[in-house]
Scaffold this motif. Structure first.
Motif, PDB file in Angstrom:
ATOM      1  N   MET A 139       1.298   5.332  12.337  1.00 50.44           N
ATOM      2  CA  MET A 139       2.309   4.608  11.592  1.00 50.44           C
ATOM      3  C   MET A 139       1.864   3.175  11.310  1.00 50.44           C
ATOM      4  O   MET A 139       2.035   2.653  10.204  1.00 50.44           O
ATOM      5  CB  MET A 139       3.624   4.597  12.372  1.00 50.44           C
ATOM      6  N   GLY A 140       1.266   2.526  12.303  1.00 50.42           N
ATOM      7  CA  GLY A 140       0.773   1.166  12.108  1.00 50.42           C
ATOM      8  C   GLY A 140      -0.350   1.109  11.094  1.00 50.42           C
ATOM      9  O   GLY A 140      -0.432   0.168  10.293  1.00 50.42           O
ATOM     10  N   LEU A 141      -1.235   2.114  11.118  1.00 51.99           N
ATOM     11  CA  LEU A 141      -2.329   2.164  10.159  1.00 51.99           C
ATOM     12  C   LEU A 141      -1.814   2.259   8.733  1.00 51.99           C
ATOM     13  O   LEU A 141      -2.271   1.531   7.835  1.00 51.99           O
ATOM     14  CB  LEU A 141      -3.236   3.356  10.479  1.00 51.99           C
ATOM     15  N   LYS A 142      -0.852   3.132   8.496  1.00 48.81           N
ATOM     16  CA  LYS A 142      -0.294   3.292   7.156  1.00 48.81           C
ATOM     17  C   LYS A 142       0.502   2.060   6.731  1.00 48.81           C
ATOM     18  O   LYS A 142       0.476   1.672   5.556  1.00 48.81           O
ATOM     19  CB  LYS A 142       0.588   4.539   7.108  1.00 48.81           C
ATOM     20  N   ALA A 143       1.210   1.454   7.704  1.00 49.92           N
ATOM     21  CA  ALA A 143       1.941   0.236   7.364  1.00 49.92           C
ATOM     22  C   ALA A 143       0.984  -0.872   6.956  1.00 49.92           C
ATOM     23  O   ALA A 143       1.250  -1.633   6.006  1.00 49.92           O
ATOM     24  CB  ALA A 143       2.785  -0.209   8.558  1.00 49.92           C
ATOM     25  N   TYR A 144      -0.149  -0.956   7.635  1.00 50.52           N
ATOM     26  CA  TYR A 144      -1.141  -1.963   7.266  1.00 50.52           C
ATOM     27  C   TYR A 144      -1.811  -1.609   5.933  1.00 50.52           C
ATOM     28  O   TYR A 144      -2.044  -2.483   5.089  1.00 50.52           O
ATOM     29  CB  TYR A 144      -2.195  -2.077   8.364  1.00 50.52           C
ATOM     30  N   GLN A 145      -2.108  -0.346   5.734  1.00 48.24           N
ATOM     31  CA  GLN A 145      -2.797   0.082   4.522  1.00 48.24           C
ATOM     32  C   GLN A 145      -1.950  -0.153   3.281  1.00 48.24           C
ATOM     33  O   GLN A 145      -2.465  -0.553   2.232  1.00 48.24           O
ATOM     34  CB  GLN A 145      -3.158   1.566   4.641  1.00 48.24           C
ATOM     35  N   TYR A 146      -0.647   0.071   3.392  1.00 47.13           N
ATOM     36  CA  TYR A 146       0.237  -0.058   2.240  1.00 47.13           C
ATOM     37  C   TYR A 146       1.066  -1.354   2.286  1.00 47.13           C
ATOM     38  O   TYR A 146       2.125  -1.448   1.669  1.00 47.13           O
ATOM     39  CB  TYR A 146       1.187   1.141   2.173  1.00 47.13           C
ATOM     40  N   ARG A 147       0.593  -2.340   3.022  1.00 46.04           N
ATOM     41  CA  ARG A 147       1.344  -3.593   3.140  1.00 46.04           C
ATOM     42  C   ARG A 147       1.377  -4.340   1.802  1.00 46.04           C
ATOM     43  O   ARG A 147       0.520  -4.140   0.943  1.00 46.04           O
ATOM     44  CB  ARG A 147       0.721  -4.469   4.217  1.00 46.04           C
TER      45      ARG A 147
END
Length: 268
Positions: free
Chosen positions: A53-61
């Protein structure tokens, strides 16, 4: 006490905790192992989920320093692409099913050992104690017929409990030793425990059984083997002269029960 012959392989596994896939040992050791496995798996799953979840939040920030053209963001209502015909979903569900089924099977096999009173039968040093519940006290009857309201047992020894009731439904439990068994009128249930160290514990009734239910406790005294054998050698049946002073230990509790319970409901 039952003759102290050399313990079999069962006794070795019982007191060392075993080293196989399905844990063996005292009830406390087994339940601690189950807790550890669930804790480790829970933490691992949490780390994977939160990490993804953190990876995707960072990727799509969103941000001024982030080039939006480099990231193809999913749109609301858009079907996922590149899933290779549902292959990722199949692998995800398949792995989850394997983990869950394996965990359930492992826990079931472990609890079969814990809840099987026959697992103590291979130990020639095992002792058997009858546990009789009655409003609102516990009575412990030893192989020589001695009765007490204090459960005494030696360390590092299988203690086999045969639990019953003389009036209503009760439930005998010693939380520190992970022991719990129903006390049913006209029936017997069986359980066992092994205590590693000397000490005092408290047994409780876990079945609402009347106005004195909250006072239906008993002391559990775990003694060194030599001390237990010396005490046991001086006990006798109810019509004998020897005793352990257990009634004096719980005198204050009995007095309190007399004040709160119906006159016909108190038994010792």
């Amino acid at each position: 006490m039952i003759p102290c012959d050399a313990a079999a392989v069962h006794a070795v596994l019982l007191h060392t905790g075993g080293s196989g896939l399905v844990p063996r040992g005292t009830r406390a050791q087994v339940f601690n192992r189950i807790f550890e496995v669930f804790l480790i798996l829970g933490v691992a799953v949490g780390v994977v989920v939160l990490g993804y979840m953190g990876l995707k939040a960072y990727q799509y920030r969103r941000g001024a320093d982030h080039d939006h053209d480099d990231v193809e963001r999913p749109q609301l209502g858009e079907l996922p692409k590149g899933s290779e015909g549902g292959g990722k979903l199949f692998v995800s569900f398949g792995m989850s099913a394997v983990i869950v089924v394996s965990l359930i099977s492992w826990t079931y096999l472990t609890l079969l050992y814990v809840e099987d009173p026959g697992s103590t039968a291979a130990d020639p040093e095992a002792i058997e104690v009858e546990v009789v519940g009655g409003q609102f006290s516990w009575t412990f009857i030893y192989p020589n017929g001695h009765e007490s309201d204090v459960l005494r047992a030696p360390t590092d020894t299988d203690v086999h409990l045969v639990v019953s009731s003389r009036d209503v439904f009760h439930n005998f439990g010693i939380p520190e030793l992970r022991v719990k068994s129903d006390a049913i009128p006209g029936q017997t249930t069986e359980t066992w425990f092994v205590a590693d160290e000397p000490g005092r514990y408290q047994a409780h009734c876990y079945e609402l059984c009347g106005s004195g239910h909250s006072y239906m406790d008993a002391q559990v005294v775990i003694m060194e083997e030599d001390a237990f054998e010396a005490w046991y050698a001086n006990t006798s049946a109810p019509n004998g002269s020897a005793g352990d002073g257990g009634a004096e230990t719980n005198a204050s509790v009995s007095t309190t029960i007399d004040r709160v319970a119906a006159p016909a409901g108190v038994g010792a």
